[in-house]
Design a protein around this motif. Sequence first.
Motif, PDB file in Angstrom:
ATOM      1  N   GLU A   1      45.236  13.066  67.740  1.00  9.97           N
ATOM      2  CA  GLU A   1      46.409  12.177  67.501  1.00  9.97           C
ATOM      3  C   GLU A   1      46.877  11.316  68.514  1.00  9.97           C
ATOM      4  O   GLU A   1      47.208   9.891  68.056  1.00  9.97           O
ATOM      5  CB  GLU A   1      47.872  13.016  66.938  1.00  9.97           C
ATOM      6  CG  GLU A   1      47.787  13.557  65.669  1.00  9.97           C
ATOM      7  CD  GLU A   1      47.095  14.990  65.546  1.00  9.97           C
ATOM      8  OE1 GLU A   1      46.469  15.368  64.476  1.00  9.97           O
ATOM      9  OE2 GLU A   1      47.038  15.591  66.864  1.00  9.97           O
ATOM     10  N   GLN A   2      46.684  11.596  69.774  1.00 10.43           N
ATOM     11  CA  GLN A   2      47.093  10.736  70.829  1.00 10.43           C
ATOM     12  C   GLN A   2      46.159   9.622  70.937  1.00 10.43           C
ATOM     13  O   GLN A   2      46.464   8.538  70.978  1.00 10.43           O
ATOM     14  CB  GLN A   2      47.065  11.500  72.129  1.00 10.43           C
ATOM     15  CG  GLN A   2      47.408  10.661  73.417  1.00 10.43           C
ATOM     16  CD  GLN A   2      47.665  11.504  74.677  1.00 10.43           C
ATOM     17  OE1 GLN A   2      48.735  12.054  75.114  1.00 10.43           O
ATOM     18  NE2 GLN A   2      46.501  11.721  75.331  1.00 10.43           N
ATOM     19  N   LYS A   3      45.082   9.919  70.757  1.00 11.38           N
ATOM     20  CA  LYS A   3      44.074   8.861  70.902  1.00 11.38           C
ATOM     21  C   LYS A   3      43.897   7.845  69.606  1.00 11.38           C
ATOM     22  O   LYS A   3      43.854   6.616  69.782  1.00 11.38           O
ATOM     23  CB  LYS A   3      42.519   9.573  70.696  1.00 11.38           C
ATOM     24  CG  LYS A   3      41.547   8.351  71.236  1.00 11.38           C
ATOM     25  CD  LYS A   3      40.258   8.867  71.235  1.00 11.38           C
ATOM     26  CE  LYS A   3      39.048   7.979  71.778  1.00 11.38           C
ATOM     27  NZ  LYS A   3      37.701   8.646  71.745  1.00 11.38           N
ATOM     28  N   LEU A   4      44.473   8.438  68.417  1.00 11.53           N
ATOM     29  CA  LEU A   4      44.513   7.564  67.007  1.00 11.53           C
ATOM     30  C   LEU A   4      45.828   6.731  67.328  1.00 11.53           C
ATOM     31  O   LEU A   4      45.762   5.496  67.094  1.00 11.53           O
ATOM     32  CB  LEU A   4      44.677   8.524  65.805  1.00 11.53           C
ATOM     33  CG  LEU A   4      45.103   7.705  64.663  1.00 11.53           C
ATOM     34  CD1 LEU A   4      43.907   6.926  64.305  1.00 11.53           C
ATOM     35  CD2 LEU A   4      45.024   8.599  63.421  1.00 11.53           C
ATOM     36  N   VAL A   5      46.896   7.155  68.057  1.00 11.73           N
ATOM     37  CA  VAL A   5      48.040   6.370  68.107  1.00 11.73           C
ATOM     38  C   VAL A   5      47.528   5.231  68.905  1.00 11.73           C
ATOM     39  O   VAL A   5      48.255   4.250  69.093  1.00 11.73           O
ATOM     40  CB  VAL A   5      49.094   7.267  68.628  1.00 11.73           C
ATOM     41  CG1 VAL A   5      50.256   6.512  69.317  1.00 11.73           C
ATOM     42  CG2 VAL A   5      49.729   8.280  67.527  1.00 11.73           C
ATOM     43  N   ARG A   6      46.914   5.478  70.294  1.00 11.61           N
ATOM     44  CA  ARG A   6      46.716   4.441  71.146  1.00 11.61           C
ATOM     45  C   ARG A   6      45.829   3.380  70.385  1.00 11.61           C
ATOM     46  O   ARG A   6      46.085   2.131  70.590  1.00 11.61           O
ATOM     47  CB  ARG A   6      45.807   4.954  72.314  1.00 11.61           C
ATOM     48  CG  ARG A   6      46.536   5.846  73.021  1.00 11.61           C
ATOM     49  CD  ARG A   6      45.796   5.932  74.455  1.00 11.61           C
ATOM     50  NE  ARG A   6      44.614   6.518  74.510  1.00 11.61           N
ATOM     51  CZ  ARG A   6      43.966   7.646  74.729  1.00 11.61           C
ATOM     52  NH1 ARG A   6      45.030   8.636  74.762  1.00 11.61           N
ATOM     53  NH2 ARG A   6      42.589   7.925  74.752  1.00 11.61           N
ATOM     54  N   ALA A   7      44.824   3.884  69.455  1.00  4.68           N
ATOM     55  CA  ALA A   7      44.213   2.746  68.577  1.00  4.68           C
ATOM     56  C   ALA A   7      44.967   1.871  67.670  1.00  4.68           C
ATOM     57  O   ALA A   7      45.111   0.943  67.762  1.00  4.68           O
ATOM     58  CB  ALA A   7      43.080   3.450  68.087  1.00  4.68           C
TER      59      ALA A   7
END
Length: 853
Positions: free
Chosen positions: A263-269
């Motif tokens: 989730e954290q990486k998807l939010v950054r994207a």
Amino acid sequence: MAEIRVPELSLVVLVGVSGSGKSTFAAKHFKPTQVISSDYCRGLVSDDENDQSATPQAFELLHHIVGVRLARGLLTVVDATNVQYEARKSLIDLAKRHDVLAEAIVLDVSDEIAIARNESRPDRDFGAGVVIRQRKDLRRSLSRINRDGFRKVHVLRGQEQIDATTIGYDKSWSNKKDLTGPFDIIGDVHGCRSELETLLERLGWEPVRDAEGRWTDASHPAGRTAVFVGDLVDRGPDTPGVLRLVMSMVAAGRAICVAGNHEQKLVRALNGRKVRVAHGLQESLDQLAAADPVFVEDARIFMDGLLSHYLLDGGNLVVAHAGLKESYHGRASGRVRSFALYGDTTGETDEYGLPVRYPWAQEYRGRAMVVYGHTPTIKPEWINNTICLDTGVVFGGELTALRYPERELVSVPAEQMWYEPVKPLSAPGYRDPGTLDINDVQGTRHIETRYGGRIKIQEVNAATALEVMSRFAVDPRWLLYLPPTMAPPQTSPLDGYLEHPHEAFEEFAAAGVTEVVCEEKHMGSRAIAVLTRTPEVAAARFGITDGSSGSVYTRTGRPFFADTGPLVERLREAVAPLWKALDSDWVILDCELLPWSAKALDLIRTQYASVGAAAGAALPEAVAALTAAAGRGLDVGGLLDRARRRQDNAALFRDAYARYCWPVDGLEGIRLAPFQILACEGRASALEPHAWHLSTLGLLDHELITPTRHRFVTLGSAESRAAATAWWEELTAGGGEGMVVKPAVQPPTGRVQPAEGTQPDGAPPKRPPARVQPGVKVRGREYLRIIYGPDYTDSLDLLRRRFLGKKRSLALREHALGLEALARLADGDPLWRIHEPVFGVLALESEPVDPRL
């Protein structure tokens, strides 16, 4: 009136010149124990709170005390001037080391007020110049204090604003201890919407469906709450569908969710930041690109707001995506969030290019259960009260949930392999570590038990037990219980008796017990038998993979024989009816192994037989000599009578121990007399009524098993007491050791409420003792001859002064520890938690107590 709100766990730093009223403010708004004053610390190290030469040592002490309090999770207030950046920075760094937030409260008063206050105090003789210099430092600090690293800086200007301020407290966002469940904790979903719906349905959740039949929301008729461990997204076929369902459940208050690293990486994207598109991120981006932009923005906000972990059920349950070690529970910092998202790594990479995870769970010793995901495994396994629920559904494995507090695992298979794993799934390891950690048992310890309060284990006793445990004990994974010692009744005043059933009956009746069971006391060696139906059960339940399926050990945890394997195999055959009766694949039995000589032959030879042989050789000669002397007219009648009496006593002594010896050749001649079923799967059965134990064990019909004869006694009936006493006399006259008297129904706390009419003469019951003995052994006259010597009946007046208090206290404490070990075993606690009370029993056994008792 203005309110300052600070986190319930934080470091509050008061800032202000000398005389600004910091101590008064602290005393008004905080507990005395919460406030650590630099003046007080200066006084502790110098006996003078104004001795500036002691300032370095005073602040060293202050930092130590603050650090100890923060480590224990206690809000702490520092009362010092703190007008210089270096002083504040050292405190902020201390808060960061303990992963707590720091708040500053600045008390800004005029120089005139501060100087006047100092002058009014005879202990403040440093003059106005000190206040003026501190004021300059404060003015310089106020322009940049917001950049020091405090979460918030509260500046109170003037005495009126200071007086009008109140203090309130905010729970940490991760603190949901008020949510007590029950919970359905669900492992990593990774976009597998269909499998999630199937799992929820199996867990009893009822769906709300859209026009296409897909779940858009869900509720549980029993009011359960779903808890998602993160990694809802990436790799799978329907990340938007999973997000839509979970977001609806969270919005309705029927679910909570922690952040996962995906989730954290998807939010950054989604925020437009540069990220490496790998590990399934592209699948999520493509699926969200085809979704409603409004939903995508809502999903971004939802994922961005997810917390690193939650404390639930009064702090007994912690949920974090990659797990969380105990010192991080409820804390707030970047490294806490990093650990919760990614776990702890060694800094190395494996042959697949993936980070090597540090096995934090193997060292976990926290009381809270930690449930997590992140690292996919073939199946979930308990390791030290932690469990990973990521069973690789997106890789073709399963989607798994844990029902809490039931500790029941529910899984559904993947519909297909949605994503090729980088490396094969592996098992997490054994249920528990197979070796003891010395830090779990060394030193003085206080063991909390639910049946006897807090029990102290002295360091010297722990050291003795550690020697036994490390050098002589069975495999620690079998060592799940040690039996308590047992005390005799109060000394009998009856002529010729040291112990008699009357005193045992009186003791229990006075405590309010209305019925007891009298069990034949086998003359053997106390044995604990841990048995599993198959070696596979031993491996799955206890992590023992050497092909063994049980163990039989002594009351000090030592194996009975050099090789107990053959005995275990025969015992498993003998107890076969119990598997069905108990609905369990394993059982722990409390037994006596017969004959006594099978284990105590060396003791019999060196201690008892040698006495008997010496008496048999010497006393006939003495009698013959004295008889001859009497025949010559010498006055030796008294000596002759004594010698004859001693000769008779010696013969009785030899007969007494010989009754408990019979030939044993291997297993031939060995018998086992079980009298209590201590535990089986999911059940600590030790506190079941004794009638249940005896009737269930009555199912065993095997040549290896010796039944335990018994009688139930109504203490309010003189006839019932008399019949039991006659039975005891018959047992002991026939060579039996005696009997054990126990409350028919053992009270869990060891305390019994007095009941009317429990005395045979109709008198009201006596005041009950603090706690009731779990059992009292009443030994026969001839058996006591083995214990106290051939001529003990000539010294009854002296022996009646024996002190029983320490033995009875020891029996109660060891009983409580034993029950606690069984309860922890039934609760599914990790091995180290079970070993804590087991080790306590072994340690208490080294206390000096008269062994004849």
